[in-house]
Design an enzyme around this catalytic site. Structure first.
Site, PDB file in Angstrom:
ATOM      1  N   GLU A  96      16.750  41.765  80.151  1.00 33.18           N
ATOM      2  CA  GLU A  96      17.053  42.949  79.340  1.00 33.18           C
ATOM      3  C   GLU A  96      18.547  43.265  79.412  1.00 33.18           C
ATOM      4  O   GLU A  96      19.188  43.556  78.392  1.00 33.18           O
ATOM      5  CB  GLU A  96      16.236  44.134  79.853  1.00 33.18           C
ATOM      6  N   ASP A 121      21.042  42.953  76.177  1.00 35.36           N
ATOM      7  CA  ASP A 121      21.836  44.105  75.756  1.00 35.36           C
ATOM      8  C   ASP A 121      23.290  43.685  75.526  1.00 35.36           C
ATOM      9  O   ASP A 121      23.919  44.080  74.534  1.00 35.36           O
ATOM     10  CB  ASP A 121      21.753  45.194  76.830  1.00 35.36           C
ATOM     11  N   ASN A 155      13.182  47.688  75.182  1.00 36.32           N
ATOM     12  CA  ASN A 155      13.500  46.926  76.403  1.00 36.32           C
ATOM     13  C   ASN A 155      13.121  45.463  76.262  1.00 36.32           C
ATOM     14  O   ASN A 155      13.887  44.568  76.631  1.00 36.32           O
ATOM     15  CB  ASN A 155      12.771  47.540  77.600  1.00 36.32           C
ATOM     16  N   GLU A 206      15.332  43.501  73.860  1.00 34.65           N
ATOM     17  CA  GLU A 206      16.555  43.053  74.525  1.00 34.65           C
ATOM     18  C   GLU A 206      16.282  41.875  75.447  1.00 34.65           C
ATOM     19  O   GLU A 206      17.072  40.926  75.509  1.00 34.65           O
ATOM     20  CB  GLU A 206      17.158  44.209  75.327  1.00 34.65           C
TER      21      GLU A 206
END
Length: 246
Positions: free
Chosen positions: A62, A66, A131, A134
C-alpha cells in the site's frame, strides 16, 4: 499473455487459476509472480509470516502503491498543464489521489472480493477499498516495473477519471475551504463536538458549527472527522455565493 497463461496453468491450483484469470482481466496483462498479488489482498488479521518472521500483508505494498500513484499522476499533470505552478499541481494531484477517489476506484473494480482476512468484510471501513487499490498498484510495480504500473494507472485512473476542468472545481475538503474563508474574512468559527449515540447502540458523533457565535450547521456521523466535514459542507452551501466570490 496466452503463452504465460498456458505455462502457468500446468502448475497452478484451481483456486490460483481463478485468481490469476480475474487479476489478469483487471490488469490487462498476465502477472509474472502471482505471490505479489496474493500479498496485495492479504489483511493483517490473517497473521501470516514469511520464513524469517516478517509479516505478510498488503500494508507495505500500500505504501509503495501510494508512491507510484503520486509519481505517475504528478508526471501526467506536469506534462498536461504546462502553465500550472507548484501549488496548482499539488492541489490537483491531491484531488486525484484523495482517499474518497481511491475508495471509488477500489469499489469500481470490486477488489474486496479478493481479500484474505479473518475479519468479515462488512466490518471493514470505507478506506479498505482505497487501501487495496494502492496495494494492487504496488504489486504491479514489483511484478512488472514502472512502465506497466504507469500503463495500469493510465487505463484505470487517468483516462476514465482525470478531467482537468472538472477537477479544478472539485472540493476536496469543505472544512478546509470553510476555515480558509473564515480566516480571510476574519470570522470566528467553532466546532462543538459531542456524543450522539443512536437507539441501536452504535456510536455517533454530533457536531454544531458556529460562525461568529451563531450556529450555522449541524451534522451527525460515525466519526468526528466525518461529522465535521458534513457540517462544513452544509455551512458551505449556506455561504456559497460569498465564498465563491473570494
Amino acid at each position: 499473455m496466452r503463452l504465460i497463461r498456458k505455462i502457468f496453468s500446468k502448475s497452478r491450483s484451481l483456486e490460483d487459476g481463478i485468481f490469476f484469470d480475474s487479476i489478469s482481466e483487471i490488469l490487462g496483462f498476465a502477472p509474472l509472480n502471482l505471490e505479489h498479488f496474493k500479498k496485495a489482498f492479504t489483511h493483517r488479521s490473517s497473521n501470516k509470516q514469511d520464513s524469517i518472521g516478517n509479516a505478510i500483508n498488503y500494508e507495505r505494498l500500500e505504501f509503495l502503491g501510494d508512491a507510484m500513484l503520486s509519481a505517475v499522476i504528478a508526471a501526467h499533470l506536469f506534462n498536461k498543464v504546462p502553465a500550472g505552478d507548484e501549488g496548482y499541481l499539488t492541489k490537483m494531484r491531491s484531488k486525484i489521489v484523495s482517499r474518497e477517489h481511491l475508495n471509488e476506484l477500489g469499489k469500481d473494480l470490486n477488489l474486496v472480493r479478493f481479500i484474505e482476512s479473518k475479519v468479515p468484510v462488512q466490518h471493514f471501513g470505507e478506506n479498505i477499498h482505497g487501501n487495496i487499490f494502492e496495494s494492487l498498484v504496488g504489486a504491479i510495480y514489483l511484478d512488472r516495473g514502472y512502465e506497466y504500473c504507469e500503463k495500469f494507472i493510465q487505463k484505470r485512473v487517468i483516462i476514465p477519471y482525470v478531467d482537468i476542468a472538472r477537477l479544478e472545481g472539485k472540493v476536496i475538503s469543505y472544512k478546509s475551504l470553510l476555515i480558509e474563508w473564515c480566516q480571510k474574512e476574519k470570522r470566528q468559527f467553532h466546532y462543538d463536538i459531542f456524543d450522539d449515540n443512536g437507539i441501536d447502540g452504535q456510536r455517533f458523533f454530533g457536531v454544531k458549527l458556529s460562525i461568529d457565535e451563531k450556529v450555522i450547521a449541524k451534522a451527525r456521523a460515525t466519526s468526528k472527522k466525518k461529522a465535521e466535514e458534513k457540517a462544513s459542507q452544509r455551512a458551505y452551501f449556506a455561504f456559497q455565493k460569498k465564498i465563491d466570490l473570494k
